[in-house]
Design a protein around this motif. Structure first.
Motif, mmCIF file in Angstrom:
data_model
loop_
_atom_site.group_PDB
_atom_site.id
_atom_site.type_symbol
_atom_site.label_atom_id
_atom_site.label_comp_id
_atom_site.label_asym_id
_atom_site.label_seq_id
_atom_site.Cartn_x
_atom_site.Cartn_y
_atom_site.Cartn_z
ATOM 1 N N THR A 55 31.514 52.285 -20.110
ATOM 2 C CA THR A 55 30.439 53.093 -20.696
ATOM 3 C C THR A 55 30.889 54.544 -20.743
ATOM 4 O O THR A 55 31.685 54.989 -19.903
ATOM 5 C CB THR A 55 29.127 53.000 -19.881
ATOM 6 N N GLU A 56 30.416 55.258 -21.740
ATOM 7 C CA GLU A 56 30.721 56.681 -21.853
ATOM 8 C C GLU A 56 29.518 57.395 -22.442
ATOM 9 O O GLU A 56 28.844 56.867 -23.345
ATOM 10 C CB GLU A 56 31.954 56.899 -22.729
ATOM 11 N N ILE A 57 29.263 58.593 -21.929
ATOM 12 C CA ILE A 57 28.111 59.381 -22.391
ATOM 13 C C ILE A 57 28.604 60.566 -23.211
ATOM 14 O O ILE A 57 29.514 61.286 -22.796
ATOM 15 C CB ILE A 57 27.266 59.877 -21.197
ATOM 16 N N PHE A 58 28.009 60.750 -24.402
ATOM 17 C CA PHE A 58 28.330 61.876 -25.272
ATOM 18 C C PHE A 58 27.068 62.696 -25.505
ATOM 19 O O PHE A 58 25.965 62.155 -25.608
ATOM 20 C CB PHE A 58 28.842 61.391 -26.639
ATOM 21 N N GLU A 59 27.247 64.005 -25.614
ATOM 22 C CA GLU A 59 26.133 64.878 -25.962
ATOM 23 C C GLU A 59 26.120 65.041 -27.482
ATOM 24 O O GLU A 59 27.083 65.539 -28.066
ATOM 25 C CB GLU A 59 26.278 66.234 -25.288
ATOM 26 N N LEU A 77 32.613 49.105 -15.292
ATOM 27 C CA LEU A 77 31.858 48.077 -14.572
ATOM 28 C C LEU A 77 32.683 46.793 -14.565
ATOM 29 O O LEU A 77 33.042 46.281 -15.619
ATOM 30 C CB LEU A 77 30.503 47.839 -15.254
ATOM 31 N N GLN A 78 33.002 46.293 -13.382
ATOM 32 C CA GLN A 78 33.843 45.101 -13.252
ATOM 33 C C GLN A 78 33.041 43.965 -12.642
ATOM 34 O O GLN A 78 32.539 44.064 -11.519
ATOM 35 C CB GLN A 78 35.058 45.407 -12.366
ATOM 36 N N GLY A 79 32.892 42.881 -13.401
ATOM 37 C CA GLY A 79 32.161 41.708 -12.903
ATOM 38 C C GLY A 79 32.906 41.054 -11.748
ATOM 39 O O GLY A 79 34.141 40.954 -11.773
ATOM 40 N N GLU A 80 32.166 40.630 -10.744
ATOM 41 C CA GLU A 80 32.802 40.026 -9.567
ATOM 42 C C GLU A 80 33.046 38.535 -9.755
ATOM 43 O O GLU A 80 33.948 37.968 -9.154
ATOM 44 C CB GLU A 80 31.919 40.265 -8.328
ATOM 45 N N LYS A 81 32.254 37.897 -10.611
ATOM 46 C CA LYS A 81 32.399 36.458 -10.846
ATOM 47 C C LYS A 81 33.193 36.213 -12.124
ATOM 48 O O LYS A 81 33.129 36.993 -13.063
ATOM 49 C CB LYS A 81 31.026 35.800 -10.942
ATOM 50 N N SER A 82 33.913 35.095 -12.148
ATOM 51 C CA SER A 82 34.701 34.733 -13.326
ATOM 52 C C SER A 82 33.821 33.965 -14.310
ATOM 53 O O SER A 82 33.101 33.043 -13.928
ATOM 54 C CB SER A 82 35.902 33.882 -12.915
ATOM 55 N N GLY A 83 33.878 34.361 -15.590
ATOM 56 C CA GLY A 83 33.096 33.686 -16.614
ATOM 57 C C GLY A 83 33.957 32.788 -17.471
ATOM 58 O O GLY A 83 35.018 32.320 -17.047
ATOM 59 N N ARG A 84 33.538 32.565 -18.732
ATOM 60 C CA ARG A 84 34.263 31.655 -19.624
ATOM 61 C C ARG A 84 35.671 32.153 -19.931
ATOM 62 O O ARG A 84 36.585 31.361 -20.149
ATOM 63 C CB ARG A 84 33.506 31.488 -20.953
ATOM 64 N N GLU A 90 24.280 52.528 -12.802
ATOM 65 C CA GLU A 90 24.883 52.038 -11.566
ATOM 66 C C GLU A 90 23.886 51.195 -10.776
ATOM 67 O O GLU A 90 24.218 50.096 -10.299
ATOM 68 C CB GLU A 90 25.353 53.221 -10.716
ATOM 69 N N ALA A 91 22.656 51.675 -10.682
ATOM 70 C CA ALA A 91 21.626 50.956 -9.921
ATOM 71 C C ALA A 91 21.278 49.623 -10.568
ATOM 72 O O ALA A 91 20.864 48.679 -9.882
ATOM 73 C CB ALA A 91 20.364 51.820 -9.812
ATOM 74 N N THR A 92 21.471 49.513 -11.890
ATOM 75 C CA THR A 92 21.196 48.260 -12.594
ATOM 76 C C THR A 92 22.380 47.307 -12.505
ATOM 77 O O THR A 92 22.211 46.094 -12.329
ATOM 78 C CB THR A 92 20.885 48.551 -14.081
ATOM 79 N N ALA A 93 23.609 47.836 -12.627
ATOM 80 C CA ALA A 93 24.808 46.996 -12.691
ATOM 81 C C ALA A 93 25.137 46.323 -11.362
ATOM 82 O O ALA A 93 25.561 45.166 -11.329
ATOM 83 C CB ALA A 93 25.994 47.837 -13.162
ATOM 84 N N ILE A 94 24.947 47.035 -10.245
ATOM 85 C CA ILE A 94 25.329 46.485 -8.936
ATOM 86 C C ILE A 94 24.573 45.196 -8.609
ATOM 87 O O ILE A 94 25.187 44.191 -8.229
ATOM 88 C CB ILE A 94 25.158 47.545 -7.823
ATOM 89 N N PRO A 95 23.233 45.129 -8.779
ATOM 90 C CA PRO A 95 22.527 43.875 -8.521
ATOM 91 C C PRO A 95 22.916 42.738 -9.481
ATOM 92 O O PRO A 95 22.729 41.563 -9.166
ATOM 93 C CB PRO A 95 21.045 44.246 -8.717
ATOM 94 N N LYS A 128 33.289 55.466 -11.251
ATOM 95 C CA LYS A 128 32.821 56.584 -12.079
ATOM 96 C C LYS A 128 33.885 57.661 -12.162
ATOM 97 O O LYS A 128 34.580 57.949 -11.193
ATOM 98 C CB LYS A 128 31.533 57.164 -11.472
ATOM 99 N N SER A 129 34.020 58.241 -13.366
ATOM 100 C CA SER A 129 34.932 59.358 -13.575
ATOM 101 C C SER A 129 34.300 60.284 -14.598
ATOM 102 O O SER A 129 34.216 59.954 -15.778
ATOM 103 C CB SER A 129 36.288 58.869 -14.079
#
Length: 464
Positions: free
Chosen positions: A410-414, A395-402, A376-381, A388-389
């Motif tokens: 992203t999902e975390i598994f043990e 993660l949703q980009g704010e700017k429009s790309g190509r 989260e701390a990396t994606a926001i900047p 989060k759930s």
């Protein structure tokens, strides 16, 4: 390990099915593919212990975007096909809110993973896969089905290395041919599409499919695309004129066949029947063995019928705790092995960057909640909004790309005590922009990353 053996243990996850959902006879597992209108999950048939892939569509979303005709077409097409080189559709189910398409689970990776590791294939190996591709396409055409989007990411391999053609979302049944005998929908991937499709004046679906097969054969043997240009109009001009050159290591007979397939004049282009009779093609050729059966598709309407009797609907039964879980879902060894074998539903072959994947992963010994905080701390900047759930993030980009705004899940598994695997996959937007995003993300997270996806895969190869 045979598929049935893997499936017999794949339903349980560390002794707990928390985070899983039962749909009819299937237990759903991790997400293995995601798009605008569908999500694909790894699943286990609890009656047979076989692994399958389940494509899940939201009914309201299908209705809202007027996608019923297209989805019906995809299901009808897949039901009509029974061929060893085509992904099998086992059944279609519906709940009150969702449509479930149960498909053959193919765990041998993508054909083009071989190019990623070898650079290009030897002629005999390329011919073997091309023969299987032509077998599949010829059979589809005999059933009145045209794929219309043959490309690398639609060519998968099973555990025995047998080629399987997938994704009939853009296929066209023979009934869609107009009175002039031609199809009129422009679709497909630019580098692989026939010139007459781009012209938008109507085209023969069989001849357009064969052109795409010719491009694929070229890529298998060359390791790069015959038609490539960063400028779309320049690319189209090359395709219109069939402006390409075979590399010197192609045999003369292979060059001649490819040139006859990549003939920009569809009326003089070689046919599939003529390809099958070609001397280069016939070398070591083994005709496919498959069962012919009468298949009824009348029941498909019932899947989309809101008035269908409740007794005919499957029941969704979430098998998870009501409170938020205290730890990520555990991924067992069998799912981890399947992951390492290249279960990335969708890749894009690009000459400049090799094989760019739409999904990647890394492992970390850092606590799961700390991993989430660091992402989260990396994606926001970087210009991303974060939702989060439990142990999943969007993660949703704010700017429009190509190709619009980039969206990443992203999902975390043990995977072991105090060892986590983090999956990062593109859900919307441009693949190359996702590649750039992941590079920035992994650089920022270098202190917590233990091993990357490639290192995980290399270890599995060594162990096997």
């Amino acid at each position: 390990m045979r598929e049935g053996e893997m499936g017999s243990k794949g339903g349980s996850s560390g002794g707990s099915s928390r985070g899983r959902t039962r749909v009819g006879r299937y237990e759903l597992g991790r997400t293995i593919g995601e798009g605008t209108f569908a999500k694909v999950k790894f699943a286990t048939n609890l009656d047979t212990s076989h692994n399958v892939a389940v494509k899940i569509l939201d009914k309201d979303n299908v209705l809202k975007h007027k996608m019923i005709a297209q989805i019906k077409r995809e299901i009808s097409t897949m039901k009509l096909i029974r061929h060893p080189n085509v992904i099998r559709l086992y059944e279609v189910m519906a709940s009150r809110t969702k449509i479930y398409i149960v498909l053959e689970f193919v765990n041998g990776g993508e054909l083009f993973d071989k190019i990623a590791s070898k650079g290009r294939l030897k002629e005999d190996e390329a011919r073997k896969y091309f023969q299987q591709l032509i077998n599949a396409v010829d059979y589809c055409h005999s059933r009145g089905v045209f794929h219309r989007d043959l490309k690398p990411e639609n060519l998968l391999l099973d555990a025995k290395g047998v080629l399987k053609v997938s994704d009939f979302g853009l296929s066209a049944l023979a009934q869609q041919v107009r009175e002039d005998g031609l199809l009129h929908t422009t679709c497909g991937t630019p580098n692989y599409v026939a010139p007459e499709v781009i012209n938008n004046k109507g085209y023969d679906g069989a001849k357009a499919d064969l052109w795409s097969c010719g491009v694929i054969l070229f890529v298998l043997m060359a390791g790069y695309l015959p038609f490539e240009d960063a400028n779309l109009m320049s690319l189209y001009k090359k395709i219109y004129k069939a402006n390409f050159a075979c590399p010197p290591w192609f045999s003369t007979s292979a060059k001649n066949l490819i040139q006859r397939i990549l003939d920009p004049n569809h009326s003089t282009r070689i046919t599939i029947d003529e390809v099958i009779q070609n001397e280069w093609f016939k070398k070591g050729y083994k005709p496919p063995i498959f069962e012919e059966s009468d298949i009824n598709i009348d029941d498909i309407d019932a899947v989309f019928d809101h008035s269908v009797h409740p007794g005919n609907l499957v029941v969704e039964r979430p098998e998870e705790q009501l409170m938020a879980p205290s730890s990520p879902v555990a991924m067992n060894a069998f799912e981890l092995i399947a992951t390492s074998q290249g279960l990335n539903l969708g890749t894009l072959f690009e000459k400049q960057m090799g094989l760019v994947k739409r999904e990647t992963r890394f492992t970390s010994k850092t606590p799961a909640l700390e991993i989430i905080s660091k992402i989260e701390a990396t994606a926001i900047p970087l210009g991303f909004g974060v939702k989060k759930s439990n142990y999943k993030m969007k993660l949703q980009g704010e700017k429009s790309g190509r190709k619009g705004q980039l969206a990443v899940a992203t999902e975390i598994f043990e995977v072991a005590p105090s060892l986590y695997m983090v999956e990062v996959r593109k859900t919307k937007g441009d693949t190359l922009e996702f590649h750039k995003f992941y590079k920035n993300l992994s650089t920022a997270l270098k202190d917590i990353i233990w091993k990357t996806g490639e290192e995980i895969k290399e270890e599995e190869v060594v162990r096997s």
